[in-house]
Design a protein around this motif. Sequence first.
Motif, PDB file in Angstrom:
ATOM      1  N   PRO A 140       0.820  -1.215   0.000  1.00  0.00           N
ATOM      2  CA  PRO A 140       0.000   0.000   0.000  1.00  0.00           C
ATOM      3  C   PRO A 140       0.849   1.259   0.000  1.00  0.00           C
ATOM      4  O   PRO A 140       1.960   1.284   0.545  1.00  0.00           O
ATOM      5  CB  PRO A 140      -0.791  -0.125   1.312  1.00  0.00           C
ATOM      6  CG  PRO A 140       0.103  -0.930   2.205  1.00  0.00           C
ATOM      7  CD  PRO A 140       0.754  -1.932   1.294  1.00  0.00           C
ATOM      8  N   ASP A 141       0.340   2.291  -0.623  1.00  0.00           N
ATOM      9  CA  ASP A 141       1.011   3.586  -0.573  1.00  0.00           C
ATOM     10  C   ASP A 141       0.862   4.213   0.811  1.00  0.00           C
ATOM     11  O   ASP A 141       1.747   4.936   1.266  1.00  0.00           O
ATOM     12  CB  ASP A 141       0.407   4.519  -1.630  1.00  0.00           C
ATOM     13  CG  ASP A 141       0.671   4.030  -3.037  1.00  0.00           C
ATOM     14  OD1 ASP A 141       1.812   4.152  -3.502  1.00  0.00           O
ATOM     15  OD2 ASP A 141      -0.264   3.494  -3.658  1.00  0.00           O
ATOM     16  N   SER A 166      11.215  -1.021  12.194  1.00  0.00           N
ATOM     17  CA  SER A 166      12.221  -1.604  11.307  1.00  0.00           C
ATOM     18  C   SER A 166      11.666  -1.796   9.896  1.00  0.00           C
ATOM     19  O   SER A 166      12.380  -1.603   8.906  1.00  0.00           O
ATOM     20  CB  SER A 166      12.719  -2.941  11.874  1.00  0.00           C
ATOM     21  OG  SER A 166      11.708  -3.933  11.827  1.00  0.00           O
ATOM     22  N   ILE A 167      10.388  -2.168   9.799  1.00  0.00           N
ATOM     23  CA  ILE A 167       9.758  -2.306   8.486  1.00  0.00           C
ATOM     24  C   ILE A 167       9.647  -0.951   7.813  1.00  0.00           C
ATOM     25  O   ILE A 167       9.901  -0.810   6.609  1.00  0.00           O
ATOM     26  CB  ILE A 167       8.378  -2.978   8.626  1.00  0.00           C
ATOM     27  CG1 ILE A 167       8.535  -4.427   9.085  1.00  0.00           C
ATOM     28  CG2 ILE A 167       7.602  -2.916   7.306  1.00  0.00           C
ATOM     29  CD1 ILE A 167       7.221  -5.106   9.422  1.00  0.00           C
ATOM     30  N   TRP A 168       9.288   0.064   8.581  1.00  0.00           N
ATOM     31  CA  TRP A 168       9.183   1.415   8.010  1.00  0.00           C
ATOM     32  C   TRP A 168      10.541   1.881   7.487  1.00  0.00           C
ATOM     33  O   TRP A 168      10.636   2.497   6.420  1.00  0.00           O
ATOM     34  CB  TRP A 168       8.665   2.393   9.064  1.00  0.00           C
ATOM     35  CG  TRP A 168       8.665   3.810   8.572  1.00  0.00           C
ATOM     36  CD1 TRP A 168       7.709   4.430   7.811  1.00  0.00           C
ATOM     37  CD2 TRP A 168       9.708   4.783   8.776  1.00  0.00           C
ATOM     38  NE1 TRP A 168       8.090   5.718   7.537  1.00  0.00           N
ATOM     39  CE2 TRP A 168       9.297   5.961   8.110  1.00  0.00           C
ATOM     40  CE3 TRP A 168      10.914   4.768   9.457  1.00  0.00           C
ATOM     41  CZ2 TRP A 168      10.079   7.117   8.118  1.00  0.00           C
ATOM     42  CZ3 TRP A 168      11.708   5.908   9.449  1.00  0.00           C
ATOM     43  CH2 TRP A 168      11.277   7.068   8.786  1.00  0.00           C
ATOM     44  N   GLU A 169      11.617   1.579   8.225  1.00  0.00           N
ATOM     45  CA  GLU A 169      12.948   2.004   7.787  1.00  0.00           C
ATOM     46  C   GLU A 169      13.322   1.380   6.445  1.00  0.00           C
ATOM     47  O   GLU A 169      14.035   1.991   5.643  1.00  0.00           O
ATOM     48  CB  GLU A 169      13.986   1.644   8.853  1.00  0.00           C
ATOM     49  CG  GLU A 169      13.889   2.519  10.101  1.00  0.00           C
ATOM     50  CD  GLU A 169      14.820   2.077  11.204  1.00  0.00           C
ATOM     51  OE1 GLU A 169      15.210   0.878  11.211  1.00  0.00           O
ATOM     52  OE2 GLU A 169      15.161   2.907  12.064  1.00  0.00           O
ATOM     53  N   LYS A 170      12.812   0.173   6.185  1.00  0.00           N
ATOM     54  CA  LYS A 170      13.113  -0.504   4.914  1.00  0.00           C
ATOM     55  C   LYS A 170      12.210  -0.012   3.787  1.00  0.00           C
ATOM     56  O   LYS A 170      12.662   0.170   2.656  1.00  0.00           O
ATOM     57  CB  LYS A 170      12.928  -2.017   5.074  1.00  0.00           C
ATOM     58  CG  LYS A 170      13.937  -2.676   6.000  1.00  0.00           C
ATOM     59  CD  LYS A 170      13.622  -4.160   6.153  1.00  0.00           C
ATOM     60  CE  LYS A 170      14.573  -4.834   7.128  1.00  0.00           C
ATOM     61  NZ  LYS A 170      14.232  -6.262   7.348  1.00  0.00           N
ATOM     62  N   ARG A 171      10.937   0.216   4.086  1.00  0.00           N
ATOM     63  CA  ARG A 171       9.952   0.477   3.035  1.00  0.00           C
ATOM     64  C   ARG A 171       9.538   1.938   2.923  1.00  0.00           C
ATOM     65  O   ARG A 171       9.045   2.368   1.886  1.00  0.00           O
ATOM     66  CB  ARG A 171       8.695  -0.371   3.288  1.00  0.00           C
ATOM     67  CG  ARG A 171       8.931  -1.856   3.128  1.00  0.00           C
ATOM     68  CD  ARG A 171       7.718  -2.667   3.560  1.00  0.00           C
ATOM     69  NE  ARG A 171       7.874  -4.059   3.187  1.00  0.00           N
ATOM     70  CZ  ARG A 171       7.174  -4.668   2.245  1.00  0.00           C
ATOM     71  NH1 ARG A 171       6.247  -4.017   1.589  1.00  0.00           N
ATOM     72  NH2 ARG A 171       7.371  -5.936   1.961  1.00  0.00           N
ATOM     73  N   THR A 173       6.943   3.395   4.076  1.00  0.00           N
ATOM     74  CA  THR A 173       5.527   3.496   3.745  1.00  0.00           C
ATOM     75  C   THR A 173       4.888   4.634   4.536  1.00  0.00           C
ATOM     76  O   THR A 173       5.054   4.725   5.759  1.00  0.00           O
ATOM     77  CB  THR A 173       4.798   2.186   4.085  1.00  0.00           C
ATOM     78  OG1 THR A 173       5.425   1.107   3.374  1.00  0.00           O
ATOM     79  CG2 THR A 173       3.326   2.257   3.707  1.00  0.00           C
ATOM     80  N   THR A 174       4.172   5.512   3.860  1.00  0.00           N
ATOM     81  CA  THR A 174       3.427   6.571   4.531  1.00  0.00           C
ATOM     82  C   THR A 174       2.413   5.924   5.465  1.00  0.00           C
ATOM     83  O   THR A 174       1.668   5.031   5.068  1.00  0.00           O
ATOM     84  CB  THR A 174       2.709   7.454   3.496  1.00  0.00           C
ATOM     85  OG1 THR A 174       3.668   7.913   2.537  1.00  0.00           O
ATOM     86  CG2 THR A 174       2.045   8.648   4.166  1.00  0.00           C
ATOM     87  N   THR A 175       2.388   6.361   6.725  1.00  0.00           N
ATOM     88  CA  THR A 175       1.609   5.654   7.744  1.00  0.00           C
ATOM     89  C   THR A 175       0.788   6.627   8.580  1.00  0.00           C
ATOM     90  O   THR A 175       1.282   7.679   8.989  1.00  0.00           O
ATOM     91  CB  THR A 175       2.539   4.849   8.669  1.00  0.00           C
ATOM     92  OG1 THR A 175       3.321   3.932   7.880  1.00  0.00           O
ATOM     93  CG2 THR A 175       1.749   4.077   9.710  1.00  0.00           C
TER      94      THR A 175
END
Length: 237
Positions: A140-141, A166-171, A173-175
């Motif tokens: 998802p964007d 950690s997932i955010w650091e890799k991807r 993704t706007t959250t």
Amino acid sequence: MLAVHQVSRTFQNGKAGFENINLQLQRGEVVGVLGTSGCGKSTFLRVLSGLDPQFEGSIRTEAERPEEAFGMMFQEPRLMPWLTVMDNVTFGFSKKQKKSEALDLIETVGLQGFEKHYPKDLSGGMAQRAAIARSLLSQPDILLLDEPFSALDAFTKMQLQDLLLSIWEKRRTTTLLVTHDIDEALYLCDRIVIMRGQPGQIASEIFINRSKPRKRGDHRLAELKEEILKELDFTKS
């Protein structure tokens, strides 16, 4: 990445829900939404995700596929008990086409070796890890999180917060994260929006000028927590 203009969704003759929300999210930004119960935080996420189309105002995204722009993670894992972890993660997709990506995500969230297990065999934290993998499989964007760790014990919650970071650091993704946990918002978010009232409105925004990952005991975060508590009328100024 996301522009919300004068969006309202009210119930009970205008006494519940939210109204006149204006909000913008930049690409890769993590924004938290804090507020007391009943101010419309979860309703706001349902409107953004398309689960509740009965709203007024405009919602625009820069996504190439606006109809697939959002991924949603709820307070409960909402795994189907008759499906394995792999089948839950790939539900709604062609497992053959998504198998490699699903396996990578399952490994990323720490569930490698549990692909064939059923939800009854998982702890609460493991079930939420599977839900995280499922929400990310569509790439998802914008990822919408509705109090995803609220039902977990403190230690498991911190583990999953670190996993999400950690997932955010890799991807990147706007959250958009709805939470009642001020410490969680301060640890994960770049900016916090505070909602108040019934129906809820945005009362203020707080920017967190600290690079991530952050120290949970950072004195500046403690100062911001006091500021947020004052905004929510939990302390006297």
